[in-house]
Design an enzyme around this catalytic site. Structure first.
Site, PDB file in Angstrom:
ATOM      1  N   MET A  30       0.852  -1.194   0.000  1.00 35.57           N
ATOM      2  CA  MET A  30       0.000   0.000   0.000  1.00 35.57           C
ATOM      3  C   MET A  30       0.892   1.250   0.000  1.00 35.57           C
ATOM      4  SD  MET A  30      -3.414  -0.950   2.089  1.00 35.57           S
ATOM      5  CE  MET A  30      -2.799  -0.613   3.724  1.00 35.57           C
ATOM      6  N   GLY A  31       2.147   1.088  -0.399  1.00 32.83           N
ATOM      7  CA  GLY A  31       3.042   2.239  -0.499  1.00 32.83           C
ATOM      8  C   GLY A  31       3.611   2.668   0.835  1.00 32.83           C
ATOM      9  N   HIS A  34       9.206   1.439   3.353  1.00 30.20           N
ATOM     10  CA  HIS A  34      10.261   1.474   4.365  1.00 30.20           C
ATOM     11  C   HIS A  34      11.161   0.264   4.099  1.00 30.20           C
ATOM     12  CE1 HIS A  34       7.849  -1.670   6.168  1.00 30.20           C
ATOM     13  NE2 HIS A  34       6.828  -0.845   6.309  1.00 30.20           N
ATOM     14  N   HIS A  37       9.545  -3.115   3.201  1.00 28.88           N
ATOM     15  CA  HIS A  37       9.108  -3.284   1.806  1.00 28.88           C
ATOM     16  C   HIS A  37      10.310  -3.546   0.890  1.00 28.88           C
ATOM     17  CE1 HIS A  37       5.720  -0.508   3.184  1.00 28.88           C
ATOM     18  NE2 HIS A  37       5.073  -1.551   2.721  1.00 28.88           N
ATOM     19  N   GLN A  61     -10.133  -2.711   2.849  1.00 27.71           N
ATOM     20  CA  GLN A  61      -9.569  -3.343   4.054  1.00 27.71           C
ATOM     21  C   GLN A  61      -9.517  -2.381   5.240  1.00 27.71           C
ATOM     22  OE1 GLN A  61      -5.694  -4.171   1.929  1.00 27.71           O
ATOM     23  NE2 GLN A  61      -4.841  -3.830   3.966  1.00 27.71           N
ATOM     24  N   GLN A 148       6.408 -10.963   7.380  1.00 26.62           N
ATOM     25  CA  GLN A 148       5.966 -11.800   8.507  1.00 26.62           C
ATOM     26  C   GLN A 148       5.404 -10.951   9.655  1.00 26.62           C
ATOM     27  OE1 GLN A 148       5.429 -14.921   8.902  1.00 26.62           O
ATOM     28  NE2 GLN A 148       5.323 -15.101  11.142  1.00 26.62           N
ATOM     29  N   LYS A 149       5.631  -9.617   9.598  1.00 26.75           N
ATOM     30  CA  LYS A 149       5.028  -8.775  10.654  1.00 26.75           C
ATOM     31  C   LYS A 149       3.510  -8.966  10.646  1.00 26.75           C
ATOM     32  CE  LYS A 149       4.557  -4.235  10.391  1.00 26.75           C
ATOM     33  NZ  LYS A 149       3.134  -3.948  10.663  1.00 26.75           N
ATOM     34  N   SER A 186       4.492   1.363   7.972  1.00 29.51           N
ATOM     35  CA  SER A 186       4.143   2.673   7.416  1.00 29.51           C
ATOM     36  C   SER A 186       3.430   3.504   8.477  1.00 29.51           C
ATOM     37  CB  SER A 186       3.237   2.498   6.198  1.00 29.51           C
ATOM     38  OG  SER A 186       3.880   1.657   5.262  1.00 29.51           O
ATOM     39  N   ARG A 187       2.763   2.837   9.403  1.00 28.99           N
ATOM     40  CA  ARG A 187       2.000   3.559  10.441  1.00 28.99           C
ATOM     41  C   ARG A 187       2.902   4.124  11.549  1.00 28.99           C
ATOM     42  NH1 ARG A 187      -2.205  -0.466   8.973  1.00 28.99           N
ATOM     43  NH2 ARG A 187      -3.982   0.748   8.230  1.00 28.99           N
TER      44      ARG A 187
HETATM   45  O1  PAF Z   1       0.144  -5.601   3.759  1.00 35.29           O
HETATM   46  C1  PAF Z   1      -0.352  -4.720   3.018  1.00 35.29           C
HETATM   47  O2  PAF Z   1       0.261  -3.695   2.737  1.00 35.29           O
HETATM   48  C2  PAF Z   1      -1.739  -4.929   2.455  1.00 35.29           C
HETATM   49  O3  PAF Z   1      -2.565  -5.560   3.365  1.00 35.29           O
HETATM   50  C3  PAF Z   1      -1.755  -5.663   1.106  1.00 35.29           C
HETATM   51  C4  PAF Z   1      -1.226  -7.072   1.229  1.00 35.29           C
HETATM   52  C5  PAF Z   1      -0.900  -4.901   0.096  1.00 35.29           C
HETATM   53  C6  PAF Z   1      -3.174  -5.741   0.548  1.00 35.29           C
HETATM   54  O4  PAF Z   1      -3.725  -4.465   0.332  1.00 35.29           O
END
Ligand code: PAF
Length: 281
Positions: A30-31, A34, A37, A61, A148-149, A186-187
Protein backbone atom coordinates in the site's frame (compact mmCIF):
# COMPACT_ATOMS: atom_id res chain seq x y z
CA UNK A 1 11.24 0.99 -14.07
CA UNK A 2 7.89 1.20 -15.78
CA UNK A 3 4.82 2.62 -13.99
CA UNK A 4 1.59 0.96 -15.09
CA UNK A 5 -1.89 2.10 -14.08
CA UNK A 6 -4.27 -0.07 -16.09
CA UNK A 7 -4.99 -3.74 -15.55
CA UNK A 8 -4.97 -4.32 -19.33
CA UNK A 9 -1.44 -2.90 -19.65
CA UNK A 10 -0.32 -4.87 -16.61
CA UNK A 11 -1.57 -8.11 -18.14
CA UNK A 12 0.09 -7.28 -21.45
CA UNK A 13 3.46 -6.61 -19.78
CA UNK A 14 3.30 -9.95 -17.96
CA UNK A 15 2.36 -11.73 -21.18
CA UNK A 16 5.42 -10.32 -22.97
CA UNK A 17 7.70 -11.38 -20.10
CA UNK A 18 6.16 -14.86 -19.95
CA UNK A 19 6.62 -15.28 -23.69
CA UNK A 20 10.37 -14.97 -23.16
CA UNK A 21 10.22 -17.49 -20.31
CA UNK A 22 10.41 -15.08 -17.37
CA UNK A 23 9.19 -15.97 -13.89
CA UNK A 24 7.11 -13.31 -12.17
CA UNK A 25 7.45 -12.06 -8.59
CA UNK A 26 4.82 -9.81 -6.99
CA UNK A 27 5.23 -7.63 -3.91
CA UNK A 28 1.77 -6.33 -2.96
CA UNK A 29 1.98 -3.04 -1.02
CA UNK A 30 0.00 0.00 0.00
CA UNK A 31 3.04 2.24 -0.50
CA UNK A 32 4.82 4.48 2.04
CA UNK A 33 7.85 2.25 1.55
CA UNK A 34 10.26 1.47 4.36
CA UNK A 35 13.14 -0.97 4.72
CA UNK A 36 10.67 -3.83 5.24
CA UNK A 37 9.11 -3.28 1.81
CA UNK A 38 12.54 -2.89 0.22
CA UNK A 39 13.68 -6.23 1.67
CA UNK A 40 10.67 -7.92 0.00
CA UNK A 41 11.54 -6.24 -3.31
CA UNK A 42 15.18 -7.30 -3.07
CA UNK A 43 14.18 -10.89 -2.29
CA UNK A 44 11.83 -10.89 -5.28
CA UNK A 45 14.66 -9.43 -7.43
CA UNK A 46 16.96 -12.26 -6.37
CA UNK A 47 14.44 -15.01 -7.05
CA UNK A 48 12.31 -14.00 -10.04
CA UNK A 49 12.88 -12.46 -13.48
CA UNK A 50 10.08 -9.89 -13.67
CA UNK A 51 9.55 -8.04 -10.37
CA UNK A 52 6.19 -6.29 -10.03
CA UNK A 53 5.36 -4.13 -7.01
CA UNK A 54 1.74 -3.13 -6.63
CA UNK A 55 1.02 0.17 -4.93
CA UNK A 56 -2.64 0.41 -4.03
CA UNK A 57 -4.15 1.79 -0.82
CA UNK A 58 -7.00 -0.68 -0.73
CA UNK A 59 -10.16 1.00 0.59
CA UNK A 60 -11.99 -2.26 1.31
CA UNK A 61 -9.57 -3.34 4.05
CA UNK A 62 -10.11 -0.19 6.14
CA UNK A 63 -12.99 0.03 8.62
CA UNK A 64 -15.23 3.12 8.67
CA UNK A 65 -13.33 4.68 11.60
CA UNK A 66 -9.86 3.71 10.40
CA UNK A 67 -7.08 5.68 8.73
CA UNK A 68 -7.86 5.33 4.99
CA UNK A 69 -7.85 9.10 4.40
CA UNK A 70 -4.75 9.69 6.55
CA UNK A 71 -2.76 6.72 5.21
CA UNK A 72 0.64 8.09 4.08
CA UNK A 73 0.89 8.48 0.30
CA UNK A 74 3.94 9.62 -1.68
CA UNK A 75 4.07 7.84 -5.01
CA UNK A 76 7.05 9.78 -6.34
CA UNK A 77 9.23 8.86 -3.38
CA UNK A 78 8.00 5.24 -3.51
CA UNK A 79 8.74 5.00 -7.24
CA UNK A 80 12.31 6.20 -6.65
CA UNK A 81 12.89 3.65 -3.89
CA UNK A 82 11.36 0.80 -5.92
CA UNK A 83 13.54 1.67 -8.92
CA UNK A 84 16.63 1.65 -6.69
CA UNK A 85 15.62 -1.79 -5.38
CA UNK A 86 15.63 -3.11 -8.95
CA UNK A 87 11.87 -3.36 -9.46
CA UNK A 88 10.76 -3.72 -13.10
CA UNK A 89 7.16 -2.55 -12.85
CA UNK A 90 5.33 -0.41 -10.32
CA UNK A 91 1.65 -1.24 -10.75
CA UNK A 92 -0.23 1.75 -9.28
CA UNK A 93 -3.84 1.52 -10.43
CA UNK A 94 -6.59 3.99 -9.56
CA UNK A 95 -9.45 2.60 -7.46
CA UNK A 96 -11.77 2.09 -10.46
CA UNK A 97 -9.27 -0.24 -12.14
CA UNK A 98 -9.45 -2.59 -9.16
CA UNK A 99 -13.08 -2.02 -8.20
CA UNK A 100 -14.93 -1.00 -11.38
CA UNK A 101 -18.62 -0.07 -11.22
CA UNK A 102 -20.68 -3.12 -10.37
CA UNK A 103 -17.86 -4.94 -8.56
CA UNK A 104 -19.75 -7.46 -6.42
CA UNK A 105 -17.32 -10.13 -5.23
CA UNK A 106 -15.77 -10.63 -1.80
CA UNK A 107 -13.28 -13.33 -0.91
CA UNK A 108 -13.83 -14.52 2.64
CA UNK A 109 -11.45 -16.93 4.35
CA UNK A 110 -13.28 -18.29 7.36
CA UNK A 111 -11.99 -19.37 10.77
CA UNK A 112 -8.51 -17.87 10.93
CA UNK A 113 -9.99 -14.42 10.22
CA UNK A 114 -12.19 -14.48 13.35
CA UNK A 115 -9.33 -13.98 15.83
CA UNK A 116 -6.50 -11.50 16.53
CA UNK A 117 -6.77 -8.56 14.06
CA UNK A 118 -9.89 -10.14 12.53
CA UNK A 119 -11.74 -9.86 15.85
CA UNK A 120 -11.04 -6.14 16.22
CA UNK A 121 -11.07 -5.16 12.54
CA UNK A 122 -14.24 -6.77 11.14
CA UNK A 123 -14.11 -7.11 7.36
CA UNK A 124 -10.40 -6.25 7.21
CA UNK A 125 -9.28 -9.65 5.95
CA UNK A 126 -12.14 -9.83 3.44
CA UNK A 127 -10.71 -6.64 1.96
CA UNK A 128 -7.18 -8.05 2.00
CA UNK A 129 -8.15 -11.43 0.51
CA UNK A 130 -10.28 -9.80 -2.18
CA UNK A 131 -7.62 -7.34 -3.34
CA UNK A 132 -4.84 -9.93 -3.20
CA UNK A 133 -6.98 -12.37 -5.23
CA UNK A 134 -7.54 -9.58 -7.72
CA UNK A 135 -3.81 -8.76 -7.91
CA UNK A 136 -2.97 -12.44 -8.34
CA UNK A 137 -5.50 -12.58 -11.20
CA UNK A 138 -3.99 -9.54 -12.93
CA UNK A 139 -0.26 -10.17 -12.36
CA UNK A 140 -0.35 -14.02 -12.23
CA UNK A 141 2.82 -14.17 -10.09
CA UNK A 142 4.81 -17.35 -9.56
CA UNK A 143 5.85 -16.05 -6.15
CA UNK A 144 4.22 -13.37 -3.96
CA UNK A 145 6.16 -11.78 -1.11
CA UNK A 146 4.65 -10.71 2.22
CA UNK A 147 6.16 -9.50 5.48
CA UNK A 148 5.97 -11.80 8.51
CA UNK A 149 5.03 -8.78 10.65
CA UNK A 150 1.50 -9.33 9.31
CA UNK A 151 1.64 -13.00 10.33
CA UNK A 152 -2.13 -13.44 10.20
CA UNK A 153 -2.28 -11.85 6.73
CA UNK A 154 0.31 -14.36 5.49
CA UNK A 155 -1.81 -17.26 6.79
CA UNK A 156 -5.00 -15.83 5.27
CA UNK A 157 -3.39 -15.34 1.85
CA UNK A 158 -1.81 -18.80 1.99
CA UNK A 159 -5.12 -20.42 2.88
CA UNK A 160 -6.91 -18.53 0.10
CA UNK A 161 -4.30 -19.52 -2.48
CA UNK A 162 -4.45 -23.14 -1.38
CA UNK A 163 -8.25 -23.34 -1.20
CA UNK A 164 -8.75 -21.64 -4.57
CA UNK A 165 -5.91 -23.52 -6.32
CA UNK A 166 -4.07 -20.33 -7.16
CA UNK A 167 -0.73 -21.36 -8.73
CA UNK A 168 1.44 -19.05 -6.63
CA UNK A 169 3.98 -19.61 -3.87
CA UNK A 170 3.45 -17.35 -0.86
CA UNK A 171 6.82 -16.32 0.52
CA UNK A 172 6.87 -14.85 4.04
CA UNK A 173 9.91 -12.63 4.68
CA UNK A 174 11.46 -11.77 8.07
CA UNK A 175 10.34 -8.73 10.06
CA UNK A 176 12.66 -5.75 9.52
CA UNK A 177 13.24 -3.62 12.61
CA UNK A 178 14.55 -0.20 13.55
CA UNK A 179 17.80 -0.21 15.58
CA UNK A 180 15.79 -0.10 18.82
CA UNK A 181 13.66 -3.07 17.81
CA UNK A 182 10.48 -1.35 16.64
CA UNK A 183 9.07 -3.29 13.69
CA UNK A 184 9.08 -1.23 10.49
CA UNK A 185 5.58 -0.08 9.57
CA UNK A 186 4.14 2.67 7.42
CA UNK A 187 2.00 3.56 10.44
CA UNK A 188 5.10 4.39 12.54
CA UNK A 189 4.82 7.78 10.80
CA UNK A 190 1.85 8.52 13.10
CA UNK A 191 4.03 8.29 16.25
CA UNK A 192 5.13 11.50 17.94
CA UNK A 193 8.43 11.46 19.88
CA UNK A 194 6.88 10.24 23.16
CA UNK A 195 4.81 7.54 21.50
CA UNK A 196 7.80 6.49 19.37
CA UNK A 197 9.79 5.77 22.57
CA UNK A 198 6.88 3.93 24.21
CA UNK A 199 6.33 1.88 21.05
CA UNK A 200 9.62 0.04 21.63
CA UNK A 201 7.82 -1.77 24.47
CA UNK A 202 6.10 -4.05 21.94
CA UNK A 203 9.36 -5.64 20.83
CA UNK A 204 10.73 -5.60 24.38
CA UNK A 205 7.58 -7.46 25.51
CA UNK A 206 8.14 -10.15 22.89
CA UNK A 207 11.80 -10.46 23.94
CA UNK A 208 10.70 -10.82 27.59
CA UNK A 209 8.47 -13.71 26.49
CA UNK A 210 11.40 -15.28 24.59
CA UNK A 211 13.55 -14.92 27.73
CA UNK A 212 10.85 -16.51 29.91
CA UNK A 213 10.64 -19.44 27.51
CA UNK A 214 14.43 -19.81 27.49
CA UNK A 215 14.25 -20.00 31.31
CA UNK A 216 11.90 -22.97 31.00
CA UNK A 217 8.48 -21.28 31.24
CA UNK A 218 6.49 -23.04 28.58
CA UNK A 219 2.93 -22.29 29.73
CA UNK A 220 1.01 -19.60 27.83
CA UNK A 221 0.11 -17.84 31.07
CA UNK A 222 3.81 -17.55 31.97
CA UNK A 223 5.15 -16.21 28.69
CA UNK A 224 2.19 -13.87 28.31
CA UNK A 225 2.68 -12.56 31.87
CA UNK A 226 6.35 -11.82 31.09
CA UNK A 227 5.37 -9.84 27.99
CA UNK A 228 2.43 -8.18 29.71
CA UNK A 229 4.66 -6.82 32.49
CA UNK A 230 6.74 -4.88 29.92
CA UNK A 231 3.63 -3.41 28.29
CA UNK A 232 2.22 -2.48 31.73
CA UNK A 233 5.48 -0.67 32.56
CA UNK A 234 5.12 1.37 29.37
CA UNK A 235 1.45 2.09 30.10
CA UNK A 236 0.32 0.13 27.03
CA UNK A 237 -2.97 -1.77 27.13
CA UNK A 238 -2.77 -4.38 24.35
CA UNK A 239 -5.70 -4.91 22.03
CA UNK A 240 -4.54 -8.51 22.11
CA UNK A 241 -1.49 -10.40 23.36
CA UNK A 242 -2.03 -14.04 22.50
CA UNK A 243 -0.22 -17.30 22.02
CA UNK A 244 -1.49 -19.24 19.03
CA UNK A 245 -0.52 -21.99 16.63
CA UNK A 246 1.55 -20.51 13.79
CA UNK A 247 -0.23 -22.88 11.37
CA UNK A 248 -3.93 -22.30 12.04
CA UNK A 249 -4.04 -19.72 14.86
CA UNK A 250 -5.63 -22.19 17.30
CA UNK A 251 -5.10 -20.96 20.88
CA UNK A 252 -2.23 -22.64 22.76
CA UNK A 253 -1.99 -23.27 26.51
CA UNK A 254 1.51 -24.68 26.37
CA UNK A 255 4.44 -24.35 23.98
CA UNK A 256 5.54 -27.80 22.90
CA UNK A 257 6.86 -27.06 19.39
CA UNK A 258 6.47 -23.67 17.74
CA UNK A 259 4.05 -20.96 18.80
CA UNK A 260 3.15 -17.52 17.52
CA UNK A 261 3.06 -14.80 20.16
CA UNK A 262 1.22 -11.87 18.59
CA UNK A 263 0.51 -8.42 19.97
CA UNK A 264 -1.50 -5.42 18.82
CA UNK A 265 -1.77 -2.14 20.67
CA UNK A 266 -2.65 1.45 20.15
CA UNK A 267 0.35 3.64 20.98
CA UNK A 268 -0.33 7.34 20.61
CA UNK A 269 -2.02 7.84 17.24
CA UNK A 270 -0.87 4.52 15.77
CA UNK A 271 -2.24 1.01 15.96
CA UNK A 272 0.81 -1.24 15.91
CA UNK A 273 1.27 -4.99 15.59
CA UNK A 274 4.25 -7.25 16.15
CA UNK A 275 4.93 -10.94 16.73
CA UNK A 276 7.55 -13.56 17.37
CA UNK A 277 7.79 -17.29 16.86
CA UNK A 278 8.56 -19.07 20.12
CA UNK A 279 10.09 -22.49 19.85
CA UNK A 280 10.78 -25.38 22.20
CA UNK A 281 13.43 -27.67 20.72
O1 PAF B 1 0.14 -5.60 3.76
C1 PAF B 1 -0.35 -4.72 3.02
O2 PAF B 1 0.26 -3.69 2.74
C2 PAF B 1 -1.74 -4.93 2.45
O3 PAF B 1 -2.56 -5.56 3.36
C3 PAF B 1 -1.75 -5.66 1.11
C4 PAF B 1 -1.23 -7.07 1.23
C5 PAF B 1 -0.90 -4.90 0.10
C6 PAF B 1 -3.17 -5.74 0.55
O4 PAF B 1 -3.72 -4.47 0.33
Amino acid sequence: MQIIRSTAQMRAAVRVARDRGASVGLVPTMGAFHAGHLSLMRQARGETNLVVVSLFVNPTQFGPNEDLAAYPRDEQRDAGLAAEAGVDILFAPPVDQIYPDGFATTVHVSGITDVLCGATRPGHFDGVATVVAKLFGIVTPDVAYFGQKDAQQVLVVRRMARDLDMPVRIQACPIVREDDGLAMSSRNAYLDATARTRATALRRALVAAETALAAGHTRATEVIAAARAVLDDAGIEPEYLELRSPDDLAPLDEITGTALLAVAARVGAARLIDNTILEVR
